[in-house]
Write a protein that holds these residues in place. Structure first.
Motif, mmCIF file in Angstrom:
data_model
loop_
_atom_site.group_PDB
_atom_site.id
_atom_site.type_symbol
_atom_site.label_atom_id
_atom_site.label_comp_id
_atom_site.label_asym_id
_atom_site.label_seq_id
_atom_site.Cartn_x
_atom_site.Cartn_y
_atom_site.Cartn_z
ATOM 1 N N VAL B 110 -32.786 -10.925 -56.160
ATOM 2 C CA VAL B 110 -33.612 -11.716 -55.251
ATOM 3 C C VAL B 110 -34.918 -10.986 -54.971
ATOM 4 N N PHE B 112 -37.915 -11.317 -52.236
ATOM 5 C CA PHE B 112 -38.167 -12.013 -50.972
ATOM 6 C C PHE B 112 -39.661 -12.217 -50.748
ATOM 7 N N ASN B 116 -39.291 -6.949 -48.259
ATOM 8 C CA ASN B 116 -38.096 -6.243 -47.780
ATOM 9 C C ASN B 116 -37.790 -4.973 -48.558
ATOM 10 N N LEU B 117 -38.833 -4.239 -48.898
ATOM 11 C CA LEU B 117 -38.583 -2.916 -49.491
ATOM 12 C C LEU B 117 -38.048 -2.008 -48.397
ATOM 13 N N PHE B 118 -37.302 -0.970 -48.793
ATOM 14 C CA PHE B 118 -36.803 -0.024 -47.803
ATOM 15 C C PHE B 118 -37.930 0.945 -47.461
ATOM 16 N N PRO B 119 -38.450 0.906 -46.234
ATOM 17 C CA PRO B 119 -39.688 1.639 -45.940
ATOM 18 C C PRO B 119 -39.539 3.156 -45.977
#
Ligand code: ATP
Ligand code: MG
Lengths: 349, 269
Positions: B110, B112, B116-119
């Motif tokens: 998916v 988005f 919604n990357l992991f910061p």
């Protein structure tokens, strides 16, 4: 292809910077050559002077009022009894803090889980241990032998034990202190950790789930590191509170720093100097923790800030460097536009 | 920890069909409000389908039901014949354990709308985290893979940048690379360019265009009509939870059958 200049491009022109047709009013004077006269903040100065006066007066009294008993302070500061008390204080803090935060994490996860049983058990635990004063908890744990003389494994709902212990030997003073402090700590840290987890964006959970990450990876690798930013300031508050809060276990006659101090001043009547001994030690612990807090928070700021703030050492080094550079320069007023460009360049690299 | 389980999945990499999505009679409502209404759609392996429709028509919801991020009230969705949330044994459907759902979900990637990357992880770590966590690759191999994928999306020079240090278009390209790291059979895009500046849209669309050529099944919710016309094999038009029109772009854009489609296209074209 897209380089840094372009990314921050909204501020700086991307192409043809030489030919930017900026509207310049040729008639306006060249302000760069003028001397700047700063506003004088008289009120600020007056209050500053007042505060400084009060502080100096206090320091002077510290040095000259011999009731503070600095010689007594000096003899007891590193006294073996005090050092032993410190050992116990730190030991209690580490053990109760570790158990408290581990158990607190589990409680927070249970509280956020979909299982109604876990959820309500966790809620009740937190409710109970936040309701009962720590002092009472300690006394109850210490007197557990009165309620349950023997603890062990046996036939449920009877008094037939296969294997049992005298409660008094099992729950020593130290164990009572650890139980009281860590269960209490767990209840408070659970709420802090839950708050941190709730602050993580829902999209992160969704992205982690869409990638098929197993639950423990989602919690340990994705959620907790992000929650840490919200958790840490409160967690350090708690640990600092705990290190001083251990002094409460003096009620069950456990020889931690504060208890030892009390014992000594009851014997020699030097109350103030000995209280100062413990105060200075507590200040030292808090200072060390506050410094640790800065670095730990900085570590978890990775990715959350575009530019991580410099450590005090880095900041000092940078300051010395600029002062040095300023000395080298001619005393002429620095050109504002030049200063601005160096700053932008520094950000980008 | 789940090495055994994931090795098993490695051996299943010789499928006869790759990425056939079958949506049958899917209905979904939130608190009495119908969001999807008896939706039927079959997407062939390697096909590129663009879903169009006005805001609130249920496009995101439909996409989310495909990988079981959203459960359905009626109907079912299969990917290569497998139900993502359930297992069929005889005439019964057993709800799967979470671990099993997670494994099946990796067949569907998916991307988005808001990345919604992991910061707190760098670009390369964002990509490597899933293959490592699922036990498919070791740390070094996963980084290798991440660097390769970053190069593919034109970000070979940014492996160690954190998401906030990247532009929106670059972040979305990292997100695409992250989805690709699990070699999904199907990729879902939910308005991948709508959070981007017009200037940055192009770089993301270029990457998706390349993917379309590689034969992964792509289901793209988008408002980029021109792009949909160019890359999609079929256009699906949804309104108020109903699929109103399905067909090749020339037909849907050239001579829409349904008056709602005509009205919508009239507004956006
Ligand atoms: N969790 C929810 N609870 C209640 N209603 C919801 C929920 N999620 C979505 N909806 C409703 O479902 C409908 C469809 O939402 P969806 O997000 O699928 O629309 P969309 O077609 O993706 O729109 P957009 O183009 O604006 O993204 C909307 O009317 C929305 O309000
Ligand atoms: Mg949507």
């Amino acid at each position: 292809m897209t380089d840094i200049v372009q990314e921050y491009g909204s501020a700086a022109p991307t192409e043809d910077s030489s030919a930017t047709p900026q509207v310049v009013n040729r008639d306006s004077p060249d302000f760069a050559a003028f001397t700047v006269v700063h506003t004088r903040h008289y009120v600020r100065w007056i209050f500053g002077a007042l505060v400084l006066f009060v502080v100096l007066q206090f320091l002077w009294s510290l040095a000259t009022n011999d009731k503070y008993g600095w010689p007594v302070f000096a003899t007891y500061f590193f006294a073996p009894a005090i050092l032993k008390g410190i050992q116990l204080t730190l030991g209690l803090t580490v053990v109760a803090g570790t158990i408290g935060f581990l158990l607190g994490t589990l409680l927070a996860l249970a509280r956020l889980s979909k299982s109604p049983i876990l959820n309500s058990v966790s809620w009740s635990f937190i409710w109970f241990f936040r309701s009962v004063p720590l002092l009472v908890q300690l006394l109850v744990w210490y007197n557990l032998g009165y309620l349950y003389p023997r603890l062990g494994l046996g036939v449920p709902f009877t008094d037939n034990y296969f294997w049992s212990f005298d409660t008094v030997t099992l729950v020593s003073q130290f164990a009572a202190a650890v139980l009281g402090l860590s269960l209490n700590q767990a209840a408070y840290s659970a709420e802090i950790i839950r708050g941190g987890i709730l602050s993580v964006d829902q999209g992160q959970l969704e992205a982690a789930a869409a990638l098929g990450l197993p639950r423990h990876v989602r919690v340990l690798r994705i959620i907790l590191p992000q929650a840490a930013r919200a958790i840490l300031p409160n967690a350090f508050n708690e640990i600092i509170g705990l290190i001083k809060g251990t002094s409460i276990v003096s009620v069950i006659a456990l020889g931690e720093l504060f208890y030892v101090t009390q014992v000594i001043y009851n014997r020699n009547q030097q109350v103030i100097p000995l209280l100062l001994v413990s105060v200075v030690w507590y200040i030292i612990f808090t200072t060390v923790l506050s410094i640790a807090q800065f670095y730990v928070e900085r570590h978890f700021a990775r990715g959350a800030l575009r530019v991580v703030p410099p450590t005090p050492i880095q900041a000092a080094r940078a300051w010395v460097k600029t002062q040095w550079a300023r000395l080298d320069e001619k005393p002429a007023a620095p050109e504002p536009s030049k200063a601005a460009t160096t700053r932008i360049g520094g950000n980008g690299s | 920890m789940s090495i055994a389980a994931t090795h098993a999945s490695d051996t299943v990499t010789t499928p006869t069909t790759r990425g056939l999505v079958d949506i049958r009679g899917v209905s979904k409502s939130y608190a009495g409000h119908d969001v999807l209404h008896d939706v039927n759609l079959t997407v062939q392996p390697g096909e590129v389908v663009a879903i169009l429709g006005p805001s609130g028509s249920g496009k995101s919801t439909l996409l989310r039901t495909i990988n079981h991020l959203e459960s359905v009230d009626r109907g079912w969705v299969t990917v290569d014949g497998e139900l993502i949330g359930y297992e069929q044994r005889g005439d019964r459907l057993f709800e799967l354990k979470e671990r099993e759902i997670l494994k099946r979900r990796t067949n569907v990637g998916v991307v988005f709308q808001n990345f919604n990357l992991f910061p707190h992880l760098t670009a390369a770590e964002n990509i490597a985290v899933a293959p490592v966590a699922l036990g498919r690759l070791g740390k070094a191999d996963a980084r290798e893979l991440a660097l390769g994928l970053l190069a593919k999306v034109g970000l070979a020079d940014k492996p160690d940048a954190y998401p906030r240090q990247l532009s929106g278009g670059q972040q979305q390209r990292v997100a695409i690379a992250r989805a690709l790291a699990l070699q999904p059979k199907v990729l879902l895009f939910d308005e991948p360019t709508s959070a981007l500046d017009p200037e940055l849209v192009g770089e993301v669309l270029d990457v998706i265009r390349d993917l379309a050529k590689l034969g992964t099944t792509l289901i793209i919710v988008t408002h980029e009509i021109g792009f949909a016309r160019e890359v999609a094999d079929r256009i699906v038009f949804i309104d108020a939870g109903h699929i109103l029109e399905v067909g090749p772009p020339e037909r849907v854009f050239g001579s829409p059958k349904h008056p709602r489609t005509r009205e919508f296209l009239g507004r956006v074209l």
